[in-house]
Design an enzyme around this catalytic site. Structure first.
Site, mmCIF file in Angstrom:
data_model
loop_
_atom_site.group_PDB
_atom_site.id
_atom_site.type_symbol
_atom_site.label_atom_id
_atom_site.label_comp_id
_atom_site.label_asym_id
_atom_site.label_seq_id
_atom_site.Cartn_x
_atom_site.Cartn_y
_atom_site.Cartn_z
ATOM 1 N N LYS A 190 -8.844 -23.731 16.707
ATOM 2 C CA LYS A 190 -9.713 -22.721 16.100
ATOM 3 C C LYS A 190 -10.300 -23.312 14.810
ATOM 4 O O LYS A 190 -9.633 -23.375 13.780
ATOM 5 C CB LYS A 190 -8.905 -21.455 15.809
ATOM 6 C CG LYS A 190 -9.512 -20.481 14.791
ATOM 7 C CD LYS A 190 -10.900 -19.989 15.131
ATOM 8 C CE LYS A 190 -11.374 -19.001 14.066
ATOM 9 N NZ LYS A 190 -11.736 -19.662 12.779
ATOM 10 N N GLU A 265 -0.090 -26.541 5.702
ATOM 11 C CA GLU A 265 -0.577 -27.206 4.496
ATOM 12 C C GLU A 265 -1.460 -26.192 3.774
ATOM 13 O O GLU A 265 -2.538 -25.824 4.259
ATOM 14 C CB GLU A 265 -1.379 -28.463 4.798
ATOM 15 C CG GLU A 265 -1.748 -29.199 3.514
ATOM 16 C CD GLU A 265 -2.827 -30.240 3.685
ATOM 17 O OE1 GLU A 265 -3.745 -30.280 2.834
ATOM 18 O OE2 GLU A 265 -2.762 -31.005 4.651
ATOM 19 N N CYS A 299 -7.533 -29.408 -1.087
ATOM 20 C CA CYS A 299 -6.313 -28.671 -1.435
ATOM 21 C C CYS A 299 -5.520 -29.361 -2.534
ATOM 22 O O CYS A 299 -4.917 -28.702 -3.385
ATOM 23 C CB CYS A 299 -5.439 -28.495 -0.189
ATOM 24 S SG CYS A 299 -6.183 -27.506 1.111
ATOM 25 N N GLU A 399 -5.855 -21.346 -7.704
ATOM 26 C CA GLU A 399 -6.682 -22.366 -7.056
ATOM 27 C C GLU A 399 -8.130 -21.885 -7.001
ATOM 28 O O GLU A 399 -8.413 -20.821 -6.454
ATOM 29 C CB GLU A 399 -6.166 -22.648 -5.640
ATOM 30 C CG GLU A 399 -6.937 -23.739 -4.925
ATOM 31 C CD GLU A 399 -6.393 -24.029 -3.533
ATOM 32 O OE1 GLU A 399 -6.333 -25.207 -3.157
ATOM 33 O OE2 GLU A 399 -6.034 -23.061 -2.834
#
Length: 496
Positions: A190, A265, A299, A399
């Protein structure tokens, strides 16, 4: 920036009226016929319409993957799987310019990264191809009386659902796909709704490589629909996810129905620490690109930069000069170093953090604005460095996923460790120093899955990458990644 390559032409798949999903070796529309648009973030221009798959399409894809797992794919030898991966590597190598251009147009990754992609992408596939024939169990001595033999087998975990992000679509597809095939699992992929096109092109290359039908399936669509259905599906044995920590929590909850295996992750707010004895030219440029690379959409971006107080002003000044000199522009321009934010939605998020930082009293040493003028139609933000920040500010804690750094002074090595670890995340970290002892001590004491010393964002398919704390669990790359797709079965034989 000097151009060392020809700019790839417009990808042929963009000339189709609509992009389809891929199930059991065939292309088809979503069950209900819906689709959605994807756009070029450099210009805001439409690129394509993509099939909007949902739960019924996920059902069909999982059924195809289950049938393939128990069919021809299960009967193929390790050498057969290796040959397919090696053919795929050759095809990716031959088509990498096209694949890179697709990601450039759809999510804004600068085409200047093409030489790196030419080197790295085929190497990822060949690394896992090399591991296929090295999967082995063990014969284990036991203490049972009599003539009893015990050994282990390594077997595929089963049907894997992989959900990938928009910030590096094609590399993320490969990192999920290759260990799945190496281990003998099957896959339902996906891709992100913001960047699906290179995954679609990858499915075509898998067909050309001779992969049996159903081994790899792909359902495009929204995360709240197709992604959620995949995460909760009782026919999926493992979910491999890369994305935000918030979505990771939702996937953990969805996996409870059948206790799926998980590899996650997740987000990061990584520290990058500059000691006074560092090579400051190298450290300032390296720390800047540790957060500005890929427009900050990584990330493990080193977005919290700690600088030892005696050199704080000098490093901040050097970083600001470096940021001002960066070429921001359309991703298809070979001179562009920093491209656009990948979508209007993400641009709005980044701008909200810039506003929050200023409102909290932080000082924008450089940047802090959306770019206007010739770039006004795209999703462009100035590379930004905030100083005069405190540990409780949202720009320090959360973040941002954009080209935004905060710089913070520290005094001692112990202070640097405390400040670096003062986060819920633990994905990456950087240390800049000439003191080898300091480098070793910091590498041991920082709670992060990867620590770079006098460098940042170095990656290789042989070296594992992953997070601690709320940056997830499991590792990608390295032999550890292959292990995540294998089960260990113990066998006992009483020969008496």
């Amino acid at each position: 920036m000097t151009q060392h390559f020809q700019i790839p032409p417009r990808p042929a798949l963009l000339d189709r009226p609509a992009q389809q999903i891929f199930i059991n070796g065939s292309w088809c529309d979503a069950t209900d016929g819906r689709d959605f648009p994807t756009v070029d973030p450099s210009s805001g221009a439409p690129l394509a319409r993509i099939a909007r798959g949902g739960s019924e399409d996920i059902d069909r894809a999982v059924s195809a993957a289950r049938a393939a797992l128990e069919g021809e794919w299960a009967r193929m030898t390790p050498a057969d799987r290796q040959r397919i991966l090696l053919r795929l590597a050759d095809l990716v190598e031959a088509n990498i310019d096209d694949l890179a251009m697709i990601d450039t147009l759809e999510m804004g990754a600068p085409i200047a990264r093409l030489p790196v992609m030419r080197r790295r992408s085929p190497s990822v596939i060949r690394f896992y191809a090399g591991l296929v024939t090295a999967i082995e169990g063990r014969t284990i001595s036991n203490s049972i009386p009599g003539d009893v033999v015990s050994y282990t087998l390594r077997e595929p975990v089963g049907v894997v659902g992989a959900i990938i992000p928009w910030n590096a679509p094609f590399p993320a597809s490969l990192i999920k796909l290759c260990p799945v095939l190496a281990a003998g699992c099957t896959l339902v992929l996906k891709p992100s709704e913001d960047a699906s096109l290179s995954s679609i092109r990858l499915m075509e290359l898998l067909q050309d490589a001779g992969l049996p039908p159903g081994v790899v399936n792909m359902v495009t669509g929204y995360g709240s629909e197709a992604g959620a259905a995949l995460a909760a599906h009782p026919g999926v044995d493992k979910i491999a996810f890369t994305g935000s920590t918030a979505t990771g929590r939702q996937i953990i909850a969805a996996s409870m129905g059948n206790l799926k295996r998980l590899s996650l992750e997740l987000g990061g707010k990584s520290p990058d620490i500059v000691f006074a004895d560092a090579d400051l030219d190298r450290a300032a440029a390296g720390a800047a690109m540790g957060v500005f690379g890929n427009t900050g959409q990584i990330c493990s971006s080193g977005s919290r930069i700690f600088v030892q107080r005696p050199v704080f002003d000098e490093v901040v000044s050097r970083m600001a000069d470096f940021a001002r000199a960066l070429r921001v522009g359309p991703a298809t321009d070979p001179a562009t170093q920093i491209g656009p934010i990948a979508s209007e939605r993400q641009l709005t998020r980044v701008m909200s953090y810039l506003d929050a930082g200023k409102a909290a009293g932080a000082t924008a040493v450089v940047g802090g604005q959306r770019l206007a003028g010739a770039l006004a139609s795209g999703c462009f933000v100035e590379p930004t460095i905030f100083s005069n920040v405190t540990a409780d500010m949202t720009i320090v804690r959360e973040e941002i996923f954009g080209p935004v750094a905060v710089v913070i002074p520290f005094d001692t090595e112990a202070d640097a460790v405390t400040m670096a670890n003062d986060t819920e995340y633990g994905l990456g970290a950087g240390v800049w120093t000439r003191d080898l002892g300091c480098a070793h001590r910091m590498s041991r004491r920082i709670r992060a899955g990867t620590v770079w010393v006098n460098a940042y964002q170095l990656m290789d398919p042989a070296v594992p990458m992953g997070g601690m704390k709320q940056s997830g669990h499991g590792r990608e790359c390295g032999v550890e990644h292959l292990d995540a797709f294998l089960e260990t079965k113990s066998v006992w034989i009483d020969a008496g």
